[in-house]
Design a protein around this motif. Structure first.
Motif, PDB file in Angstrom:
ATOM      1  N   ASN A 142      10.729   2.972  14.261  1.00 15.71           N
ATOM      2  CA  ASN A 142       9.064   2.947  14.419  1.00 15.71           C
ATOM      3  C   ASN A 142       7.896   3.076  13.442  1.00 15.71           C
ATOM      4  N   LEU A 143       7.509   2.466  13.285  1.00 14.90           N
ATOM      5  CA  LEU A 143       6.404   1.927  11.781  1.00 14.90           C
ATOM      6  C   LEU A 143       5.084   2.356  12.311  1.00 14.90           C
ATOM      7  N   ASP A 144       4.832   3.546  11.504  1.00 19.31           N
ATOM      8  CA  ASP A 144       3.615   3.930  12.016  1.00 19.31           C
ATOM      9  C   ASP A 144       2.349   2.855  11.676  1.00 19.31           C
ATOM     10  N   PRO A 145       1.109   2.600  11.787  1.00 23.18           N
ATOM     11  CA  PRO A 145       0.176   1.777  11.054  1.00 23.18           C
ATOM     12  C   PRO A 145      -0.012   2.081   9.565  1.00 23.18           C
ATOM     13  N   VAL A 146      -0.532   1.191   8.805  1.00 24.05           N
ATOM     14  CA  VAL A 146      -0.561   1.838   7.656  1.00 24.05           C
ATOM     15  C   VAL A 146      -2.076   2.084   6.762  1.00 24.05           C
ATOM     16  N   VAL A 147      -2.497   3.289   6.644  1.00 21.76           N
ATOM     17  CA  VAL A 147      -4.335   3.337   6.207  1.00 21.76           C
ATOM     18  C   VAL A 147      -3.833   3.208   4.840  1.00 21.76           C
ATOM     19  N   VAL A 148      -5.565   2.907   4.239  1.00 17.67           N
ATOM     20  CA  VAL A 148      -5.170   2.109   2.412  1.00 17.67           C
ATOM     21  C   VAL A 148      -6.232   1.922   3.030  1.00 17.67           C
ATOM     22  N   ASN A 149      -7.121   2.517   1.453  1.00 19.99           N
ATOM     23  CA  ASN A 149      -8.460   1.905   1.074  1.00 19.99           C
ATOM     24  C   ASN A 149      -8.671   1.190   0.307  1.00 19.99           C
ATOM     25  N   GLU A 150      -9.467   0.192   0.981  1.00 15.82           N
ATOM     26  CA  GLU A 150     -10.255  -1.177   0.371  1.00 15.82           C
ATOM     27  C   GLU A 150      -9.445  -1.055  -1.040  1.00 15.82           C
ATOM     28  N   GLY A 151      -9.163  -1.833  -1.959  1.00 11.80           N
ATOM     29  CA  GLY A 151      -9.431  -2.191  -2.952  1.00 11.80           C
ATOM     30  C   GLY A 151      -7.889  -1.310  -3.995  1.00 11.80           C
ATOM     31  N   ALA A 152      -7.607  -0.543  -2.894  1.00 13.11           N
ATOM     32  CA  ALA A 152      -6.335   0.550  -3.460  1.00 13.11           C
ATOM     33  C   ALA A 152      -4.757  -0.669  -3.748  1.00 13.11           C
ATOM     34  N   SER A 153      -3.547  -0.277  -4.507  1.00 15.68           N
ATOM     35  CA  SER A 153      -2.938  -0.940  -4.258  1.00 15.68           C
ATOM     36  C   SER A 153      -2.023  -0.223  -3.159  1.00 15.68           C
ATOM     37  N   LEU A 154      -0.828  -0.980  -2.172  1.00 16.42           N
ATOM     38  CA  LEU A 154       0.300  -0.825  -1.785  1.00 16.42           C
ATOM     39  C   LEU A 154       1.562  -1.737  -1.802  1.00 16.42           C
ATOM     40  N   ILE A 155       2.444  -1.067  -1.514  1.00 17.10           N
ATOM     41  CA  ILE A 155       4.102  -1.453  -1.244  1.00 17.10           C
ATOM     42  C   ILE A 155       5.054  -1.455   0.416  1.00 17.10           C
ATOM     43  N   LEU A 156       5.056  -1.941   0.508  1.00 14.45           N
ATOM     44  CA  LEU A 156       5.386  -2.662   1.520  1.00 14.45           C
ATOM     45  C   LEU A 156       6.631  -2.411   1.442  1.00 14.45           C
ATOM     46  N   GLN A 157       8.134  -1.375   2.216  1.00 15.73           N
ATOM     47  CA  GLN A 157       8.589  -1.763   2.180  1.00 15.73           C
ATOM     48  C   GLN A 157       9.951  -2.043   2.569  1.00 15.73           C
ATOM     49  N   CYS A 158      10.957  -2.946   2.238  1.00 16.73           N
ATOM     50  CA  CYS A 158      11.783  -4.131   3.309  1.00 16.73           C
ATOM     51  C   CYS A 158      13.468  -2.982   3.399  1.00 16.73           C
ATOM     52  N   ASN A 159      14.074  -2.645   2.876  1.00 19.46           N
ATOM     53  CA  ASN A 159      14.567  -1.935   2.758  1.00 19.46           C
ATOM     54  C   ASN A 159      15.543  -2.783   3.710  1.00 19.46           C
ATOM     55  N   PRO A 160      16.210  -4.174   2.903  1.00 21.57           N
ATOM     56  CA  PRO A 160      17.644  -4.565   4.455  1.00 21.57           C
ATOM     57  C   PRO A 160      18.322  -3.887   4.587  1.00 21.57           C
ATOM     58  N   PRO A 161      19.929  -4.310   5.439  1.00 19.43           N
ATOM     59  CA  PRO A 161      20.721  -3.969   5.619  1.00 19.43           C
ATOM     60  C   PRO A 161      21.588  -4.584   4.291  1.00 19.43           C
ATOM     61  N   HIS A 162      22.481  -3.532   3.621  1.00 14.69           N
ATOM     62  CA  HIS A 162      23.326  -4.229   2.547  1.00 14.69           C
ATOM     63  C   HIS A 162      24.648  -5.528   3.506  1.00 14.69           C
ATOM     64  N   GLY A 163      24.030  -7.283   3.065  1.00 17.38           N
ATOM     65  CA  GLY A 163      25.621  -7.961   3.696  1.00 17.38           C
ATOM     66  C   GLY A 163      26.124  -8.009   2.423  1.00 17.38           C
ATOM     67  N   LEU A 164      26.594  -8.962   2.547  1.00 20.68           N
ATOM     68  CA  LEU A 164      27.847  -9.865   2.338  1.00 20.68           C
ATOM     69  C   LEU A 164      27.798 -11.120   2.685  1.00 20.68           C
ATOM     70  N   PRO A 165      27.240 -12.529   1.833  1.00 19.04           N
ATOM     71  CA  PRO A 165      26.345 -12.348   0.568  1.00 19.04           C
ATOM     72  C   PRO A 165      25.349 -11.311   0.605  1.00 19.04           C
ATOM     73  N   PRO A 166      24.650 -10.595  -0.520  1.00 22.84           N
ATOM     74  CA  PRO A 166      23.467 -10.106   0.412  1.00 22.84           C
ATOM     75  C   PRO A 166      22.410 -11.379   0.624  1.00 22.84           C
ATOM     76  N   PRO A 167      21.825 -10.600   1.974  1.00 27.08           N
ATOM     77  CA  PRO A 167      20.761 -12.307   2.482  1.00 27.08           C
ATOM     78  C   PRO A 167      19.495 -12.417   1.306  1.00 27.08           C
ATOM     79  N   VAL A 168      18.746 -13.768   2.553  1.00 30.72           N
ATOM     80  CA  VAL A 168      17.690 -14.300   1.699  1.00 30.72           C
ATOM     81  C   VAL A 168      16.504 -13.343   2.131  1.00 30.72           C
ATOM     82  N   ILE A 169      15.889 -12.781   1.127  1.00 33.70           N
ATOM     83  CA  ILE A 169      14.746 -11.975   2.192  1.00 33.70           C
ATOM     84  C   ILE A 169      13.276 -12.561   1.957  1.00 33.70           C
ATOM     85  N   PHE A 170      12.277 -12.873   3.082  1.00 33.88           N
ATOM     86  CA  PHE A 170      11.147 -13.849   2.444  1.00 33.88           C
ATOM     87  C   PHE A 170       9.984 -12.673   4.216  1.00 33.88           C
ATOM     88  N   TRP A 171       8.733 -12.838   3.966  1.00 31.34           N
ATOM     89  CA  TRP A 171       8.014 -11.776   4.416  1.00 31.34           C
ATOM     90  C   TRP A 171       7.229 -13.007   5.566  1.00 31.34           C
TER      91      TRP A 171
END
Length: 1167
Positions: A142-171
């Protein structure tokens, strides 16, 4: 043993102690030769399989006798017979594991290695690590809403589960809309989403990380992030800081031939720009790519020189920062000299060389028949990366393996040593007859084979000593070359091949023939038109050869017409004309040789009239020069002097000097020099060993003269060639050869007799000695070359006086073979319902075995997702030119199951197929409905009928119908209806009986509306007539035309009215019952005479509007006639009454009346 097995054997040269046998391609030889096993096909080292498919671990080999196969798994013998789900593919060592029958693919993971054996040795495959593709589920969170100030930097982490071969990631958003990426917002290589600065509109959507598996193409979606942006009255600008990587420096390790990826993502307001630099040097532009809006630096196929410090700089108007990345390039082992198969005869020496490089330096381990060499062997000696064989014996055949390994990988190569024991054998046809022209060079072939290599000797007429030396030369391949054949060389020649196992011989009979010569050829002639011309061609040839004499005109075959007579020794042309002018060539030819002679026939015009004679004496082309004389004779020059001919009243502007030589191109004239028109002598620069003859042509503005008579011949002395042949090339025409060609020297570059070419070649970068051969033509084929190997080539000119200077080196390639590897790691991404994006990993350069032209994707439609819908499974392909790793396949059919595989393509053709990929195209919009028709069963209704689309491209949900009535250019309001899926008919009730209807019909799927079909109701005949009336009457052009016609008629009426009113008196006879006189016959047809005889026109004349013949002028007008001066007209414009008398005239004159000039009568009078 198969024929292809010997075709793949490479023969190499060794140092002076080493010999190798060149096995001929004769299948009768090959079928009897032994061959230890050779691995020809195997699976990749890291083999990841789809858990849904049966598993195939490839291992193909060849040998004589055909090898047997066995496998190890995890280093232990694998008993295939004990597992009912595992079997061998027929005639192969490939393992097939039946997963569809209920097996669990995970149970078969591990290291596999294939062994191919026959009685002469054992070959090994690579160790193949079998792994099953895995696509683990995303952990719930469960992901809580991300609160951020306008103009600040932000990183949204993906942390995908390990696959074989590694999966293709897109947002994407939770509604499956892609997240727009730019300089400010982008995805990093680790899959996280980076915001350099957050804007308030970023909160208008949510953000979900998606992972697509490699084989199943299933997409897993992480719970979406929602953003809450805290806005302020103003966003403060700030200097850049790095989000990735952190700190001021980092390091990166990359392997040789891999792609180096360096990444820098920075935050800041405004959004920073990223620039890349290399410390102490330039970035390698030829293999450099900037990606992800300049945040990622990609260097393709890195090498050791790419080691160094790179830094990225992030800057905006507030400042800049740097991050330094130290790059180290290591290397898995790669071949410098891969060991090659070696074929030796008993008692010979040889060596296997295994040289590899890498970082760190790889270690070399030798194995024999799959077993490590741990104890000394009397048959060979291991010296580091080389095995040396001395005086090998029968039975010593084996397969040797070289393993080169370091921390980053390993290489394994098989190379067999085969000891052949073959008695001497003749390979060519028996008892050949060779016929040759006297004084030519000839070669008597005697191909042979044996192991040990036999010695060969030649004898003439079955007696005497061995032929070698003097006029004879024996080549290593057994060919006897006779430099200059004379009559006494005719006879029977025997070649004898001998080795310790036996002798073999063959016989060649040589016949020497007299050369074909034209003893009297045609001469240049100037003939007058209409005369008879005779062109001589007297030939002497060998009586035992069939002689044919043909004639050519201007380099084309001459058609012998009825005005020509061809005799054995001449050609006669009767009544020559201009078309007969040209160059005539006599060609005397036998089946062995030919000779030719050429002459030019000029046709002179004959003057046919004084005018033509005068014209020709005024100006003409100059007469040919005369009295050619050679003086100042020197080794390389001569002075030519001549007397100019008459210029024919047009000054001579120049002279062209031509030469002809009779050794190589007899009868062909070439331009040598040109001089101004006021000069009649020239010093000519000459080439050695040319028998010159000169002629001169004069030029003026009208053209060139006929050639002058030829000078006497002048022969220069010989010398060594000064230049080497040009355009030297080396190109493979087969996978095991290289054809060396060049442009030979011309006749003025030969410089001496017996011109020949010394051809040298060797593999580049090997340091091996040059191979060489002497060639008299312009082509030489090198056989038994490794596939697509670069060679150094030199071709040097030589004649009997010496050699030309040392030639330059050119580079060529031996022939290509089909690529032996397929593209791997093929990834598909569905772009839309008709296109997919492909990416793949390049094949290794060594496996291309040629010049890579393209990667090619073959795809076909396996089935439709619509039940019962038939599809064509015709295979199609899409080409991706060059060394690319991605591309788009378009024009696919939506809502279908497809299969696809890829190949690498070189100049020889397609390589092996990659793994077959499956994908499904999503729904699209349908094609237009079919069988659409409109009809009107009565005057009140219009009926529209249709059928379903030919290509639904998905599940149809409805039809959209839009229609509107129209009448000409008038349109009514459109009506839009949504119709059910099962409805195929629609009825419209007319609002009026005249209008027609236009229908726009399309199908719909969940994606949207498809292609629109437009139809109109039919036109009835009565409606068509009405419509034409309405349309024409209301058209602007029609109204304008009518107005123009009316205006024209009005103008004509006014002109006629004026002309009549000014035309004088028009007497009309009184209406009396009197007979008409002969002169009054005109009145019967409605014409009238003039009142005065004096005013009548001449007999036969006509009056005209332009007044060519004019009447007498009169001041009378219509108001002078009639009662009260008023004329009475009917409604049609004619007079009511008859003609009245003028009031103020005499009675005699009262009997004369003017004819009333109504507009209608005026028109009639013009007729």
């Amino acid at each position: 043993m198969s024929q292809h097995s010997i075709l793949n054997i490479f023969i190499f040269s060794f140092f002076h102690l080493i010999f190798a046998i060149d096995v001929p391609l004769d299948p009768n030889i090959q079928k009897d030769l032994i061959q230890p096993p050779t691995i020809t096909k195997q699976s990749v080292k890291n083999y990841i399989v789809d858990p849904r498919d049966n598993i195939e671990i490839e291992c193909e080999a060849q040998g004589n006798p055909y090898p047997t196969f066995s496998w190890t798994r995890n280093g232990k013998f694998y008993n295939v017979a004990k597992d009912s789900r595992v079997s061998y593919r027929r005639y192969s060592g490939t393992l097939v594991i039946d997963i569809h029958g209920g097996g669990r693919p995970e149970d078969y993971e591990g290291d596999y290695q294939c062994f191919a054996r026959n009685e002469h040795g054992t070959a090994l495959s690579n160790k193949i690590l079998l792994q099953v593709s895995k696509s683990p589920l995303w952990p719930k969170e469960n992901l809580d809403p991300v609160v951020v100030n306008e103009g600040a930097s932000l990183i949204l982490q993906c942390n995908p589960p390990h696959g074989l071969p590694p999966p293709v990631i897109f947002w994407m958003s939770s509604s499956m809309e892609p997240i727009t990426q730019d300089r400010r917002v982008s995805q990093g290589l680790n899959g996280d989403l980076y915001f350099s600065n957050v804007l308030r509109q970023d909160a208008q959507t949510d953000y979900s990380c998606n992972a697509r598996s490699h084989f199943t193409h299933t997409i897993q979606q992480k719970n979406a992030y929602t953003l809450k942006v805290l806005t302020t009255r103003g966003v403060a600008e700030r200097t850049p800081t790095f989000l990735l990587p952190t700190g001021t420096s980092s390091s990166k390790l990359v392997l040789r031939d891999e792609d180096l990826l360096l990444e820098c993502i920075a935050s800041g307001v405004p959004t920073p720009d990223i620039m890349w630099y290399k410390k102490g040097g330039e970035l390698p532009n030829q293999k450099l790519k900037f990606e992800n809006f300049n945040k990622t630096l990609r260097i393709v196929k890195v090498s050791e020189e790419d080691t160094g410090e790179y830094f990225c700089q992030a800057s905006n108007r507030m400042g800049s920062i740097r991050h330094t990345i130290s790059v180290r390039v290591k290397a898995a082992p790669y071949w410098l000299d891969e060991p090659k198969n070696l074929i030796l005869a008993p008692g010979e020496n040889g060596r296997l060389v295994c040289r590899a490089n890498g970082s760190p330096k790889p270690t070399i381990q030798w194995l024999m028949n799959g077993e490590p060499i741990t104890v000394p062997n009397p048959n060979f000696e291991v010296a580091g990366d080389t095995i040396i064989f001395r005086e090998v014996q029968s039975g010593n055949s084996a397969v040797f393996q070289c393993n080169a390994s370091n921390d980053h990988g390993y290489l394994l190569a098989n190379a067999f040593v085969s000891i052949l024991d073959v008695p001497s054998r003749m390979l060519g046809p028996r008892n050949q007859l060779i016929r040759v022209i006297e004084y030519n060079r000839t070669q008597l072939d005697c191909p042979f084979f044996g192991s040990p290599i036999p010695t060969l000797r030649w004898f003439k007429n079955g007696q005497g000593s061995n032929l070698d030396g003097g006029n004879y030369r024996v080549h290593e391949n057994g060919t006897l070359e006779i430099n200059t054949v004379r009559k006494e060389d005719q006879g029977k020649y025997t070649c004898v091949a001998t080795n310790i196992l036996g002798n073999a011989e063959n016989t060649v009979r040589l016949e020497v023939k007299e050369p074909t010569r034209i003893v009297k050829g045609p001469e240049d002639q100037i003939a007058k038109r209409g005369s008879t011309v005779r062109l001589d061609c007297r030939v002497r040839s060998d009586p035992s050869l069939r002689l044919t004499v043909t004639w050519m005109k201007d380099e084309s075959q001459l058609y012998i017409s009825n005005k020509m007579k061809k005799e054995d020794d001449a050609l006669t042309i009767f009544g020559v004309a201009e078309k007969d002018q040209g160059a005539y060539t006599c060609v005397a030819k036998t089946e062995l040789d030919q000779d030719f002679a050429k002459a030019y026939l000029t046709i002179q015009e004959t003057s046919s009239s004084p005018t033509s004679r005068l014209t020709s004496t005024l100006r003409d082309k100059p007469d040919p020069p005369m009295d050619l004389e050679l003086t100042d004779l020197a080794e390389r020059s001569v002075r030519l002097t001549w007397v100019p001919g008459d210029d024919n009243n047009s000054p001579i502007t120049g002279f062209i000097i031509q030469f002809e030589e009779n050794r190589y191109q007899s009868g062909t004239w070439h331009n040598l020099a040109s001089v101004p028109g006021n000069v009649n002598t020239a010093v000519l620069r000459l080439s050695p060993y040319v028998n010159y003859q000169f002629r001169v042509l004069a030029l003026n503005e009208l053209g060139s003269s006929m050639p002058s008579p030829s000078s006497e011949r002048y022969q220069t002395n010989g010398a060594a060639p000064e230049i080497n042949p040009s355009d030297v090339r080396g190109v493979g025409t087969r996978k095991d050869n290289m054809e060396i060609t060049w442009t030979p020297l011309n006749s003025t570059q030969v410089y001496g007799p017996n011109l020949r070419y010394n051809v040298k070649w060797r593999q580049r970068h090997t340091g091996e000695p040059w191979s060489n051969v002497t060639v008299w033509g312009n082509r030489h084929v090198v056989w038994h070359t490794p596939v697509y190997t670069q060679y150094e080539i030199r071709v040097q000119s030589e004649n009997d006086f010496g050699k030309a200077s040392e030639p330059g080196t050119v580079f060529g390639y031996s022939g290509e073979d089909y690529p032996k590897a397929a593209p791997t790691d093929i990834k598909l991404r569905v772009v839309n319902s008709t296109a997919i994006a492909l990416s793949w990993t390049r094949v290794a350069p060594a496996s291309i075995r040629g010049n890579l032209l393209e990667y090619r994707a073959y795809y076909w439609r396996e089935s439709s997702l619509l039940k019962g819908h038939w599809v064509s499974q015709k295979k199609q392909h899409q080409s991706f030119i060059g060394d690319r790793v991605r591309g788009i396949v378009s024009q696919l059919i939506p809502y279908s199951n497809y299969k696809l595989h890829m190949v690498a393509v070189n100049g020889r053709g397609d390589g092996p197929k990659s793994d077959t990929k499956e994908f499904t195209t999503p729904e699209g919009v349908p094609s237009a409905p079919t069988n659409v028709k409109v009809y009107e069963p009565n005057r009140e209704t219009v009926v529209l009928e249709w059928g379903p689309p030919e290509h639904p491209n998905g599940n149809l949900t409805a039809y959209t119908l839009r229609y509107q009535a129209f009448n000409g250019t008038r349109l009514s309001k459109a009506v839009v209806e949504t119709l059910s899926l099962n409805q195929t008919k629609y009825i419209v009730h007319r609002t009026d009986p005249v209008s027609r209807y236009r229908f726009f019909l399309s199908g719909r799927t969940q994606v949207g509306a498809g292609e629109v079909k437009t139809v109109e109701s039919p036109i009835k005949q009565d409606e068509a007539y009405t419509r034409n009336q309405v349309d024409i009457a209301t058209q602007g052009w029609f109204i304008g035309l009518m107005c123009a016609v009316a205006l024209l008629v009005l103008i004509l009426l006014i002109v006629c009215f004026i002309k009549r009113s000014r035309g004088g008196k028009y007497p009309v006879r009184e209406k009396k019952e009197v007979a008409l006189g002969p002169e009054d016959q005109k009145e019967e047809d409605g014409s009238f005479d003039y009142s005065d005889e004096d005013n009548k026109p001449l007999q036969g004349s006509q009056t005209s509007l332009d007044g060519t013949i004019k009447q007498q002028e009169s001041d009378d007008s219509l108001v002078d006639y009639g009662e009260g001066g008023e004329g009475q007209f009917n409604e049609d414009g004619s007079f009511i009454g008859q003609y009245t008398v003028k009031k103020d005239k005499d009675e005699t004159e009262g009997n004369e009346s003017s004819e009333a000039t109504s507009p209608v009568n005026a028109i009639y009078s013009l007729a």
